[in-house]
Design an enzyme around this catalytic site. Structure first.
Site, PDB file in Angstrom:
ATOM      1  N   MET A  35       0.853  -1.200   0.000  1.00 51.59           N
ATOM      2  CA  MET A  35       0.000   0.000   0.000  1.00 51.59           C
ATOM      3  C   MET A  35       0.879   1.236   0.000  1.00 51.59           C
ATOM      4  O   MET A  35       1.654   1.457   0.938  1.00 51.59           O
ATOM      5  CB  MET A  35      -0.915  -0.005   1.235  1.00 51.59           C
ATOM      6  N   HIS A 178       6.113  -5.700  -9.452  1.00 51.67           N
ATOM      7  CA  HIS A 178       4.773  -5.110  -9.632  1.00 51.67           C
ATOM      8  C   HIS A 178       4.416  -5.114 -11.112  1.00 51.67           C
ATOM      9  O   HIS A 178       4.898  -4.296 -11.892  1.00 51.67           O
ATOM     10  CB  HIS A 178       4.759  -3.684  -9.084  1.00 51.67           C
ATOM     11  N   ALA A 180       1.015  -5.101 -12.093  1.00 52.85           N
ATOM     12  CA  ALA A 180      -0.441  -4.949 -12.022  1.00 52.85           C
ATOM     13  C   ALA A 180      -0.881  -3.495 -12.185  1.00 52.85           C
ATOM     14  O   ALA A 180      -0.066  -2.577 -12.325  1.00 52.85           O
ATOM     15  CB  ALA A 180      -0.944  -5.490 -10.683  1.00 52.85           C
ATOM     16  N   HIS A 181      -2.202  -3.301 -12.211  1.00 54.68           N
ATOM     17  CA  HIS A 181      -2.883  -2.018 -11.995  1.00 54.68           C
ATOM     18  C   HIS A 181      -2.572  -0.927 -13.000  1.00 54.68           C
ATOM     19  O   HIS A 181      -2.699   0.256 -12.715  1.00 54.68           O
ATOM     20  CB  HIS A 181      -2.583  -1.496 -10.572  1.00 54.68           C
ATOM     21  N   TYR A 183       0.358  -0.137 -14.372  1.00 58.82           N
ATOM     22  CA  TYR A 183       1.706   0.434 -14.351  1.00 58.82           C
ATOM     23  C   TYR A 183       2.539  -0.202 -15.480  1.00 58.82           C
ATOM     24  O   TYR A 183       2.012  -0.938 -16.307  1.00 58.82           O
ATOM     25  CB  TYR A 183       2.333   0.243 -12.971  1.00 58.82           C
TER      26      TYR A 183
END
Length: 374
Positions: A35, A178, A180-181, A183
Protein backbone atom coordinates in the site's frame (compact mmCIF):
# COMPACT_ATOMS: atom_id res chain seq x y z
CA UNK A 1 -2.47 -31.20 37.15
CA UNK A 2 -2.20 -30.88 33.39
CA UNK A 3 -4.24 -28.10 31.83
CA UNK A 4 -5.34 -28.83 28.29
CA UNK A 5 -5.25 -25.68 26.18
CA UNK A 6 -8.43 -24.81 24.32
CA UNK A 7 -8.56 -25.97 20.70
CA UNK A 8 -7.32 -23.49 18.15
CA UNK A 9 -10.01 -21.56 16.37
CA UNK A 10 -10.80 -22.44 12.78
CA UNK A 11 -9.11 -19.22 11.63
CA UNK A 12 -5.94 -20.09 13.53
CA UNK A 13 -5.93 -23.67 12.21
CA UNK A 14 -6.19 -22.53 8.60
CA UNK A 15 -4.13 -19.33 8.68
CA UNK A 16 -1.31 -20.47 11.00
CA UNK A 17 0.07 -23.11 8.64
CA UNK A 18 3.61 -22.38 7.40
CA UNK A 19 4.22 -22.25 3.65
CA UNK A 20 7.35 -22.41 1.52
CA UNK A 21 8.02 -19.94 -1.30
CA UNK A 22 11.24 -20.83 -3.07
CA UNK A 23 13.74 -21.22 -0.26
CA UNK A 24 11.71 -19.13 2.20
CA UNK A 25 9.44 -20.57 4.88
CA UNK A 26 6.73 -18.08 5.80
CA UNK A 27 5.31 -18.77 9.30
CA UNK A 28 1.65 -18.35 8.33
CA UNK A 29 -0.71 -17.53 5.46
CA UNK A 30 -1.28 -13.82 6.26
CA UNK A 31 0.37 -11.28 3.95
CA UNK A 32 0.47 -7.53 4.35
CA UNK A 33 -0.64 -6.15 0.99
CA UNK A 34 1.51 -3.45 -0.63
CA UNK A 35 0.00 0.00 0.00
CA UNK A 36 1.59 3.25 -1.16
CA UNK A 37 1.89 5.56 1.84
CA UNK A 38 4.14 8.45 0.68
CA UNK A 39 5.82 8.93 4.06
CA UNK A 40 9.41 8.70 2.80
CA UNK A 41 10.75 12.22 2.00
CA UNK A 42 13.59 12.01 -0.47
CA UNK A 43 12.57 8.41 -1.11
CA UNK A 44 14.24 7.37 2.16
CA UNK A 45 12.31 5.11 4.58
CA UNK A 46 12.75 6.64 8.04
CA UNK A 47 12.25 5.40 11.57
CA UNK A 48 8.47 5.86 11.29
CA UNK A 49 8.42 3.50 8.29
CA UNK A 50 10.58 1.02 10.21
CA UNK A 51 8.10 1.02 13.12
CA UNK A 52 5.09 0.83 10.80
CA UNK A 53 6.20 -2.46 9.27
CA UNK A 54 7.69 -3.91 12.47
CA UNK A 55 4.41 -3.42 14.37
CA UNK A 56 2.56 -5.59 11.89
CA UNK A 57 5.23 -8.29 11.91
CA UNK A 58 5.18 -8.35 15.70
CA UNK A 59 1.40 -8.80 15.63
CA UNK A 60 1.58 -11.94 13.52
CA UNK A 61 1.75 -11.00 9.84
CA UNK A 62 3.71 -13.81 8.20
CA UNK A 63 4.90 -12.00 5.08
CA UNK A 64 5.07 -8.26 4.50
CA UNK A 65 5.08 -6.94 0.95
CA UNK A 66 6.28 -3.36 1.16
CA UNK A 67 4.64 -0.45 -0.53
CA UNK A 68 5.75 0.01 -4.12
CA UNK A 69 9.32 1.26 -4.25
CA UNK A 70 10.85 2.81 -7.37
CA UNK A 71 13.61 0.94 -9.18
CA UNK A 72 16.67 2.89 -10.33
CA UNK A 73 15.35 4.37 -13.54
CA UNK A 74 14.65 8.10 -13.92
CA UNK A 75 11.16 7.57 -15.30
CA UNK A 76 10.17 5.00 -12.67
CA UNK A 77 8.17 7.26 -10.37
CA UNK A 78 6.29 10.48 -9.87
CA UNK A 79 6.74 11.48 -6.23
CA UNK A 80 9.65 12.41 -3.98
CA UNK A 81 7.76 10.98 -1.00
CA UNK A 82 7.44 7.43 -2.32
CA UNK A 83 10.39 5.27 -1.23
CA UNK A 84 13.05 4.32 -3.76
CA UNK A 85 15.01 1.13 -4.09
CA UNK A 86 18.27 2.67 -5.21
CA UNK A 87 20.73 5.06 -3.61
CA UNK A 88 22.90 4.61 -0.52
CA UNK A 89 20.60 6.39 1.94
CA UNK A 90 17.48 4.78 0.56
CA UNK A 91 18.86 1.25 0.77
CA UNK A 92 20.24 1.92 4.25
CA UNK A 93 16.73 2.91 5.30
CA UNK A 94 15.33 -0.32 3.86
CA UNK A 95 18.01 -2.35 5.65
CA UNK A 96 16.69 -0.98 8.96
CA UNK A 97 13.17 -2.00 7.98
CA UNK A 98 14.34 -5.54 7.22
CA UNK A 99 16.23 -5.83 10.51
CA UNK A 100 13.22 -4.67 12.54
CA UNK A 101 10.78 -7.00 10.77
CA UNK A 102 13.08 -9.97 11.28
CA UNK A 103 13.54 -9.13 14.95
CA UNK A 104 9.75 -9.11 15.26
CA UNK A 105 9.50 -12.58 13.73
CA UNK A 106 8.24 -11.68 10.26
CA UNK A 107 9.46 -12.04 6.71
CA UNK A 108 9.52 -9.22 4.16
CA UNK A 109 9.92 -8.58 0.43
CA UNK A 110 10.07 -5.22 -1.37
CA UNK A 111 7.65 -4.51 -4.17
CA UNK A 112 9.76 -3.32 -7.11
CA UNK A 113 7.91 -0.72 -9.16
CA UNK A 114 7.99 1.34 -12.34
CA UNK A 115 4.83 3.35 -12.97
CA UNK A 116 5.31 3.88 -16.72
CA UNK A 117 2.87 6.27 -18.37
CA UNK A 118 1.05 6.89 -15.09
CA UNK A 119 3.89 9.33 -14.51
CA UNK A 120 3.20 12.81 -15.84
CA UNK A 121 5.86 15.01 -17.38
CA UNK A 122 7.58 17.26 -14.85
CA UNK A 123 6.89 15.11 -11.79
CA UNK A 124 9.53 14.45 -9.17
CA UNK A 125 11.95 12.98 -8.32
CA UNK A 126 13.32 13.53 -11.86
CA UNK A 127 11.18 16.29 -13.43
CA UNK A 128 13.16 16.31 -16.66
CA UNK A 129 12.70 12.59 -17.32
CA UNK A 130 10.15 11.53 -19.95
CA UNK A 131 7.09 9.43 -19.19
CA UNK A 132 7.79 6.00 -20.68
CA UNK A 133 5.45 3.28 -21.93
CA UNK A 134 5.26 0.57 -24.57
CA UNK A 135 3.41 2.73 -27.12
CA UNK A 136 3.17 6.18 -25.57
CA UNK A 137 -0.44 5.55 -24.52
CA UNK A 138 -1.83 6.16 -21.09
CA UNK A 139 -4.42 3.80 -19.65
CA UNK A 140 -7.19 6.24 -20.61
CA UNK A 141 -6.07 6.02 -24.26
CA UNK A 142 -4.48 9.46 -24.54
CA UNK A 143 -1.11 9.74 -26.29
CA UNK A 144 1.04 11.70 -23.89
CA UNK A 145 4.17 9.63 -23.29
CA UNK A 146 7.28 8.37 -25.07
CA UNK A 147 7.27 4.91 -26.68
CA UNK A 148 10.18 2.94 -25.30
CA UNK A 149 13.17 2.12 -27.48
CA UNK A 150 15.15 -1.09 -27.08
CA UNK A 151 17.73 0.88 -25.09
CA UNK A 152 14.95 2.11 -22.77
CA UNK A 153 13.67 -1.44 -22.35
CA UNK A 154 17.14 -2.77 -21.61
CA UNK A 155 17.71 -0.02 -19.02
CA UNK A 156 14.48 -0.84 -17.16
CA UNK A 157 15.24 -4.57 -17.18
CA UNK A 158 18.69 -3.82 -15.73
CA UNK A 159 17.15 -1.58 -13.07
CA UNK A 160 14.83 -4.35 -11.86
CA UNK A 161 17.70 -6.84 -11.79
CA UNK A 162 19.90 -4.46 -9.81
CA UNK A 163 17.10 -3.78 -7.33
CA UNK A 164 16.59 -7.50 -6.79
CA UNK A 165 20.31 -8.05 -6.22
CA UNK A 166 20.34 -5.18 -3.73
CA UNK A 167 17.29 -6.62 -1.95
CA UNK A 168 19.09 -9.91 -1.37
CA UNK A 169 22.29 -8.12 -0.35
CA UNK A 170 20.63 -6.06 2.39
CA UNK A 171 18.71 -8.99 3.83
CA UNK A 172 15.24 -9.08 2.28
CA UNK A 173 13.59 -12.49 2.04
CA UNK A 174 12.57 -12.21 -1.63
CA UNK A 175 11.15 -9.66 -4.05
CA UNK A 176 7.79 -8.89 -5.58
CA UNK A 177 7.70 -7.51 -9.13
CA UNK A 178 4.77 -5.11 -9.63
CA UNK A 179 3.08 -6.13 -12.87
CA UNK A 180 -0.44 -4.95 -12.02
CA UNK A 181 -2.88 -2.02 -11.99
CA UNK A 182 -1.93 -0.31 -15.22
CA UNK A 183 1.71 0.43 -14.35
CA UNK A 184 4.60 -0.18 -16.74
CA UNK A 185 4.73 -3.98 -16.89
CA UNK A 186 0.95 -4.15 -17.06
CA UNK A 187 0.98 -1.59 -19.88
CA UNK A 188 2.98 -4.11 -21.90
CA UNK A 189 0.69 -6.99 -20.90
CA UNK A 190 -2.55 -5.20 -21.84
CA UNK A 191 -3.55 -4.73 -25.47
CA UNK A 192 -5.18 -1.39 -24.60
CA UNK A 193 -1.77 0.21 -24.01
CA UNK A 194 0.52 -2.07 -26.01
CA UNK A 195 0.24 -1.42 -29.74
CA UNK A 196 3.80 -2.39 -30.58
CA UNK A 197 4.59 -4.35 -33.74
CA UNK A 198 7.99 -5.66 -32.64
CA UNK A 199 8.76 -8.65 -30.40
CA UNK A 200 7.16 -6.89 -27.42
CA UNK A 201 3.70 -6.53 -28.95
CA UNK A 202 1.04 -8.56 -30.71
CA UNK A 203 -0.71 -11.57 -29.23
CA UNK A 204 -0.94 -12.24 -25.46
CA UNK A 205 2.23 -14.32 -25.41
CA UNK A 206 4.24 -11.65 -27.23
CA UNK A 207 2.94 -9.01 -24.83
CA UNK A 208 4.45 -10.98 -21.93
CA UNK A 209 7.95 -10.71 -23.41
CA UNK A 210 8.99 -7.59 -21.48
CA UNK A 211 7.69 -8.86 -18.13
CA UNK A 212 9.21 -12.31 -18.72
CA UNK A 213 12.59 -10.74 -19.53
CA UNK A 214 12.42 -8.76 -16.27
CA UNK A 215 11.58 -11.93 -14.34
CA UNK A 216 14.46 -13.79 -16.01
CA UNK A 217 16.91 -10.95 -15.28
CA UNK A 218 15.78 -10.79 -11.66
CA UNK A 219 16.05 -14.57 -11.36
CA UNK A 220 19.61 -14.45 -12.71
CA UNK A 221 20.60 -11.62 -10.35
CA UNK A 222 19.69 -13.44 -7.13
CA UNK A 223 20.32 -16.84 -5.54
CA UNK A 224 18.39 -19.78 -7.01
CA UNK A 225 16.24 -20.19 -3.88
CA UNK A 226 15.54 -16.44 -3.41
CA UNK A 227 11.75 -16.09 -3.95
CA UNK A 228 10.46 -14.05 -6.87
CA UNK A 229 6.79 -13.08 -6.64
CA UNK A 230 4.90 -11.53 -9.55
CA UNK A 231 1.82 -9.38 -8.93
CA UNK A 232 -0.71 -8.95 -11.74
CA UNK A 233 -4.32 -7.88 -12.18
CA UNK A 234 -7.06 -7.66 -14.74
CA UNK A 235 -8.18 -4.16 -13.66
CA UNK A 236 -6.23 -0.94 -14.21
CA UNK A 237 -6.27 2.53 -12.79
CA UNK A 238 -8.91 4.47 -14.74
CA UNK A 239 -10.11 1.18 -16.29
CA UNK A 240 -11.60 -1.01 -13.59
CA UNK A 241 -13.38 -3.20 -16.14
CA UNK A 242 -10.22 -3.87 -18.20
CA UNK A 243 -9.18 -7.48 -18.64
CA UNK A 244 -5.96 -9.16 -19.71
CA UNK A 245 -7.78 -12.42 -20.30
CA UNK A 246 -11.39 -13.24 -21.12
CA UNK A 247 -10.94 -17.00 -20.72
CA UNK A 248 -8.80 -19.41 -18.69
CA UNK A 249 -6.94 -20.29 -21.88
CA UNK A 250 -5.97 -16.66 -22.45
CA UNK A 251 -4.87 -16.34 -18.82
CA UNK A 252 -2.71 -19.45 -19.13
CA UNK A 253 -1.03 -18.00 -22.23
CA UNK A 254 0.01 -14.97 -20.18
CA UNK A 255 1.06 -16.74 -17.00
CA UNK A 256 3.00 -19.65 -18.52
CA UNK A 257 5.91 -17.57 -19.88
CA UNK A 258 6.21 -15.76 -16.55
CA UNK A 259 6.30 -19.03 -14.62
CA UNK A 260 8.87 -20.42 -17.04
CA UNK A 261 11.03 -17.31 -16.62
CA UNK A 262 11.38 -17.94 -12.88
CA UNK A 263 8.33 -16.78 -10.90
CA UNK A 264 8.07 -18.72 -7.62
CA UNK A 265 4.64 -17.36 -6.61
CA UNK A 266 1.93 -15.16 -8.09
CA UNK A 267 -0.01 -12.40 -6.37
CA UNK A 268 -3.38 -12.13 -8.15
CA UNK A 269 -4.86 -8.72 -7.41
CA UNK A 270 -8.63 -8.31 -7.41
CA UNK A 271 -10.86 -5.68 -5.85
CA UNK A 272 -13.13 -8.29 -4.19
CA UNK A 273 -11.60 -11.71 -3.57
CA UNK A 274 -14.95 -13.54 -3.45
CA UNK A 275 -15.98 -12.81 -7.04
CA UNK A 276 -15.57 -15.57 -9.67
CA UNK A 277 -13.21 -14.67 -12.51
CA UNK A 278 -14.73 -16.61 -15.41
CA UNK A 279 -18.18 -17.94 -16.16
CA UNK A 280 -18.90 -21.52 -15.18
CA UNK A 281 -16.63 -21.64 -12.12
CA UNK A 282 -16.53 -20.17 -8.61
CA UNK A 283 -12.73 -19.84 -8.75
CA UNK A 284 -11.42 -16.32 -8.30
CA UNK A 285 -8.40 -14.97 -10.19
CA UNK A 286 -6.00 -16.45 -7.64
CA UNK A 287 -7.75 -19.80 -7.84
CA UNK A 288 -7.44 -19.92 -11.61
CA UNK A 289 -3.80 -18.85 -11.37
CA UNK A 290 -2.97 -21.74 -9.06
CA UNK A 291 -4.91 -24.20 -11.19
CA UNK A 292 -3.18 -23.10 -14.39
CA UNK A 293 0.41 -22.71 -13.12
CA UNK A 294 0.68 -25.01 -10.11
CA UNK A 295 2.55 -22.19 -8.31
CA UNK A 296 1.71 -20.86 -4.84
CA UNK A 297 -0.69 -17.93 -5.15
CA UNK A 298 -1.64 -14.98 -2.95
CA UNK A 299 -5.23 -13.73 -3.15
CA UNK A 300 -6.32 -10.22 -2.19
CA UNK A 301 -9.32 -7.91 -2.36
CA UNK A 302 -11.34 -6.26 0.44
CA UNK A 303 -10.41 -8.94 2.99
CA UNK A 304 -12.24 -8.48 6.29
CA UNK A 305 -14.15 -5.41 5.11
CA UNK A 306 -17.49 -4.77 3.46
CA UNK A 307 -16.66 -2.14 0.86
CA UNK A 308 -14.39 -1.55 -2.13
CA UNK A 309 -10.95 -0.09 -1.43
CA UNK A 310 -11.44 2.43 -4.22
CA UNK A 311 -14.01 4.18 -2.04
CA UNK A 312 -11.33 4.76 0.60
CA UNK A 313 -9.76 7.37 -1.68
CA UNK A 314 -13.12 9.17 -1.71
CA UNK A 315 -13.03 9.37 2.10
CA UNK A 316 -15.37 6.44 2.74
CA UNK A 317 -14.93 3.92 5.52
CA UNK A 318 -15.89 0.24 5.55
CA UNK A 319 -17.49 -1.96 8.23
CA UNK A 320 -15.97 -5.25 9.34
CA UNK A 321 -16.98 -8.31 7.30
CA UNK A 322 -16.76 -12.01 8.13
CA UNK A 323 -13.82 -13.97 6.71
CA UNK A 324 -15.66 -17.32 6.75
CA UNK A 325 -15.78 -17.42 2.95
CA UNK A 326 -12.06 -16.69 2.82
CA UNK A 327 -11.33 -19.52 5.24
CA UNK A 328 -13.46 -21.90 3.16
CA UNK A 329 -11.42 -21.08 0.08
CA UNK A 330 -8.08 -21.44 1.85
CA UNK A 331 -9.16 -24.73 3.40
CA UNK A 332 -10.16 -25.98 -0.05
CA UNK A 333 -6.70 -24.91 -1.30
CA UNK A 334 -8.18 -22.67 -3.99
CA UNK A 335 -5.20 -20.42 -3.24
CA UNK A 336 -2.42 -20.47 -0.64
CA UNK A 337 -2.11 -17.10 1.09
CA UNK A 338 -4.19 -13.98 1.57
CA UNK A 339 -3.02 -10.38 1.45
CA UNK A 340 -4.76 -7.93 3.76
CA UNK A 341 -4.79 -4.23 2.91
CA UNK A 342 -7.05 -1.64 4.52
CA UNK A 343 -7.99 -3.78 7.53
CA UNK A 344 -4.30 -4.11 8.39
CA UNK A 345 -3.60 -0.46 7.62
CA UNK A 346 -6.36 0.52 10.07
CA UNK A 347 -5.36 -1.97 12.76
CA UNK A 348 -1.75 -3.19 13.19
CA UNK A 349 -3.10 -5.93 15.48
CA UNK A 350 -5.47 -7.40 12.86
CA UNK A 351 -3.51 -10.62 12.40
CA UNK A 352 -3.11 -11.21 16.13
CA UNK A 353 -6.84 -10.68 16.68
CA UNK A 354 -7.84 -13.04 13.88
CA UNK A 355 -5.35 -15.74 14.89
CA UNK A 356 -6.41 -15.34 18.52
CA UNK A 357 -10.15 -15.64 17.81
CA UNK A 358 -10.70 -12.04 18.94
CA UNK A 359 -13.02 -11.12 16.11
CA UNK A 360 -15.12 -8.91 18.38
CA UNK A 361 -12.10 -6.59 18.69
CA UNK A 362 -11.69 -5.96 14.96
CA UNK A 363 -12.05 -2.35 13.91
CA UNK A 364 -13.97 -0.94 10.95
CA UNK A 365 -11.88 0.90 8.38
CA UNK A 366 -11.77 4.68 8.67
CA UNK A 367 -10.39 6.50 5.62
CA UNK A 368 -8.60 8.87 7.99
CA UNK A 369 -6.09 6.05 8.48
CA UNK A 370 -4.57 7.05 5.14
CA UNK A 371 -3.37 10.30 6.69
CA UNK A 372 -1.12 8.72 9.31
CA UNK A 373 1.58 6.06 9.50
CA UNK A 374 0.37 4.28 12.62
Amino acid sequence: MTVTPPPASRAAQILSRPITLGGLTVPNRIVMAPMTRMFSPGGIPGDDVVSYYARRAAAGVGLIVTEGTYVGHESAGGSSRVPRFHGEEQLAGWAKVVEAVHQAGGTIVPQLWHIGTVRKQGQNPHPDAPSHGPSGLRVDGTEDATPMTQDDIDAVIAAFAQAAADAERIGFDGVEIHGAHGYLLDQFLWEGTNRRTDAYGGDPVARTTFAAQIVAAVRAAVSPDFPVIFRFSQWKQEAYDARLAETPEELEAILAPLAAAGVDAFHASTRRYWLPEFEGSDLNLAGWTKKLTGKPVISVGSVGLDGDFINAFQGEGSPVKSIDNLLDRLEAEEFDMVAVGRALLQDPEWAAKVLGDRFDELKPYDAAALQTLS
